[in-house]
Design an enzyme around this catalytic site. Structure first.
Site, PDB file in Angstrom:
ATOM      1  N   MET A 155       0.882  -1.311  -0.214  1.00 15.85           N
ATOM      2  CA  MET A 155      -0.155  -0.165  -0.160  1.00 15.85           C
ATOM      3  C   MET A 155       0.875   1.038  -0.198  1.00 15.85           C
ATOM      4  O   MET A 155       1.568   2.267   0.794  1.00 15.85           O
ATOM      5  CB  MET A 155      -1.106   0.285   1.410  1.00 15.85           C
ATOM      6  N   GLY A 156       1.887   1.578  -1.078  1.00 16.96           N
ATOM      7  CA  GLY A 156       2.216   3.322  -0.766  1.00 16.96           C
ATOM      8  C   GLY A 156       1.483   3.735  -1.738  1.00 16.96           C
ATOM      9  O   GLY A 156       0.405   3.211  -2.128  1.00 16.96           O
ATOM     10  N   ARG A 157       2.090   4.901  -2.794  1.00 18.13           N
ATOM     11  CA  ARG A 157       1.896   5.825  -3.509  1.00 18.13           C
ATOM     12  C   ARG A 157       0.883   5.046  -4.624  1.00 18.13           C
ATOM     13  O   ARG A 157      -0.349   5.334  -4.742  1.00 18.13           O
ATOM     14  CB  ARG A 157       2.615   6.796  -4.222  1.00 18.13           C
ATOM     15  N   ILE A 158       1.064   3.855  -5.461  1.00 14.94           N
ATOM     16  CA  ILE A 158       0.372   2.910  -6.612  1.00 14.94           C
ATOM     17  C   ILE A 158      -0.886   2.623  -5.609  1.00 14.94           C
ATOM     18  O   ILE A 158      -1.860   2.531  -6.293  1.00 14.94           O
ATOM     19  CB  ILE A 158       1.505   2.489  -7.198  1.00 14.94           C
ATOM     20  N   THR A 236       1.234  -5.906 -11.335  1.00 20.51           N
ATOM     21  CA  THR A 236       2.002  -4.332 -12.535  1.00 20.51           C
ATOM     22  C   THR A 236       3.559  -3.925 -12.005  1.00 20.51           C
ATOM     23  O   THR A 236       3.873  -2.842 -12.069  1.00 20.51           O
ATOM     24  CB  THR A 236       1.223  -3.242 -12.357  1.00 20.51           C
ATOM     25  N   ARG A 238       7.199  -6.097  -9.853  1.00 22.27           N
ATOM     26  CA  ARG A 238       8.126  -6.464 -10.757  1.00 22.27           C
ATOM     27  C   ARG A 238       7.841  -8.494 -11.078  1.00 22.27           C
ATOM     28  O   ARG A 238       7.211  -9.177  -9.028  1.00 22.27           O
ATOM     29  CB  ARG A 238       9.273  -6.083 -10.152  1.00 22.27           C
ATOM     30  N   GLU A 267      13.007  -9.938 -18.749  1.00 27.92           N
ATOM     31  CA  GLU A 267      12.344  -8.875 -19.686  1.00 27.92           C
ATOM     32  C   GLU A 267      12.798  -8.332 -20.585  1.00 27.92           C
ATOM     33  O   GLU A 267      14.681  -8.272 -21.015  1.00 27.92           O
ATOM     34  CB  GLU A 267      11.956  -7.572 -18.768  1.00 27.92           C
ATOM     35  N   HIS A 286       5.486  -4.612 -20.311  1.00 25.12           N
ATOM     36  CA  HIS A 286       5.815  -3.701 -18.595  1.00 25.12           C
ATOM     37  C   HIS A 286       5.913  -2.568 -19.342  1.00 25.12           C
ATOM     38  O   HIS A 286       6.503  -1.197 -19.054  1.00 25.12           O
ATOM     39  CB  HIS A 286       7.081  -4.268 -18.242  1.00 25.12           C
TER      40      HIS A 286
HETATM   41  C1  GLV Z   1       8.117   1.388 -13.562  1.00 24.71           C
HETATM   42  O1  GLV Z   1       8.932   0.142 -14.003  1.00 24.71           O
HETATM   43  C2  GLV Z   1       9.004   2.221 -12.754  1.00 24.71           C
HETATM   44  O2  GLV Z   1       9.728   1.446 -11.985  1.00 24.71           O
HETATM   45  O3  GLV Z   1       8.809   2.807 -13.283  1.00 24.71           O
END
Ligand code: GLV
Length: 320
Positions: A155-158, A236, A238, A267, A286
């Protein structure tokens, strides 16, 4: 004498021009091919600043070859490509680009969640392949999103931005994080739960944690076995956070219903990777932060970060 910097990929001209005002700039001129390691090793020898992407491994070996390096500016929020301890030991500052990509990455996370739940890619292919002969009651049926339970790991910014979107879909949002976030619980009505409970109760498990030694292989056969048969895994963050062999088995055996994956252990992914043979997975290359505006902001912020370390007393977005 202006400080010397190296940029590891062709970035927009206006950002290069800005850097050229203050620095002697050398750049890997290709946009679609990463700088070969031998070239990078030579280039770092005499530079003061390195402007790099997540495709470059800035490890101890590379840092050992850089005799005057002061700053590594990563054009990404994740920085698992950089050996932070080795940089700190050498007194090299490392910066990243948090904040500017939060909403764009949350948009993509939600888009992937919806595309996976409603089988959008498969349905589009079905039509284009000429398989659409009639409308039928259970044709291409998926999972509901509105009112479902979303489990956010990290639960960070994203994570917060995804939770905000989930409210519009009347979802119940559970989360697990290193530390509890009382403010987020209060403002967004999210509930902190133990990892096992999150996996058992969620209809969507969404990984948004940074990739660290603690989160490496966080989702293995054991965790996948706790998920509902109707559940969907979205990653989304890593690739290394999810064990791909175990994910393949869980998807193939219908232990979970589907997955939407934007990041992979390796990747670009090998086209031989068995995950690509499955129908119940949506795979993306990605592209979490890939909007035109956001990529421009990231490129610009990485430039500002680099300049702030070389020229100001208050460097910005410092990791170490
Ligand atoms: C993309 O995956 C980032 O870390 O900015």
């Amino acid at each position: 004498m202006k400080p010397k910097i190296y940029i590891t990929r062709k970035i927009p001209d206006e950002i290069v021009n800005k850097l050229e005002q203050e620095c002697q700039v050398r750049m890997w001129e290709e946009s679609e091919a990463p700088v070969p390691r031998e070239v990078l090793e030579k280039e770092v020898a005499d530079i003061d600043g390195l402007y790099c992407l997540l495709t470059e491994s800035v490890d101890k070996d590379l840092l050992d070859k850089a005799t005057s390096l002061k700053v590594v500016s990563n054009m990404a929020v994740g920085y698992n490509n950089i050996d932070i301890d080795a940089a700190a030991e050498k007194g090299i500052t490392v910066t990243n680009t948090p904040g500017v990509l939060t909403e764009t990455t949350a948009d993509l996370t939600f888009a992937l969640l919806m595309a996976t739940a409603r089988r959008i890619v498969e349905a589009s292919d079905y039509l284009k392949n000429g398989d659409w002969k009639t409308w039928s009651p259970m044709q291409l049926t998926g999972q509901d999103i509105f009112g479902a339970t979303l489990g956010i790991i990290g639960m960070g910014r994203i994570g917060e931005a995804v939770a905000r979107r989930a409210r519009g879909f009347d979802m119940e949002v559970l989360y697990n994080n290193r530390s509890r976030k009382p403010k987020v619980e209060e403002e967004l009505g999210t509930t902190y739960v133990a990892m096992e409970d999150l996996l058992r109760q969620s209809d969507f498990v969404c990984i948004l944690a940074p990739y660290t030694p603690e989160t490496e292989n966080l989702i293995t056969a054991k965790e996948l076995a706790l998920m509902k048969e109707t559940a969907i895994l979205i990653n989304t963050a890593r690739g290394g956070i999810v064990n791909e062999t175990d994910l393949y088995e869980a998807l193939k055996n219908k232990q979970i219903w589907a997955a939407g994956i934007d990041t992979f252990e390796k990747e670009p992914i090998d086209l031989e990777n068995p995950l690509l043979k499955l129908d119940n997975i949506v795979t993306l290359p990605h592209i979490g932060s890939a909007s035109i505006k956001t990529r421009m902001k990231m490129a610009d912020l990485a430039a500002d970060n680099l300049l702030s370390v070389l020229f100001s007393e208050k460097p910005q977005n410092v990791i170490v």
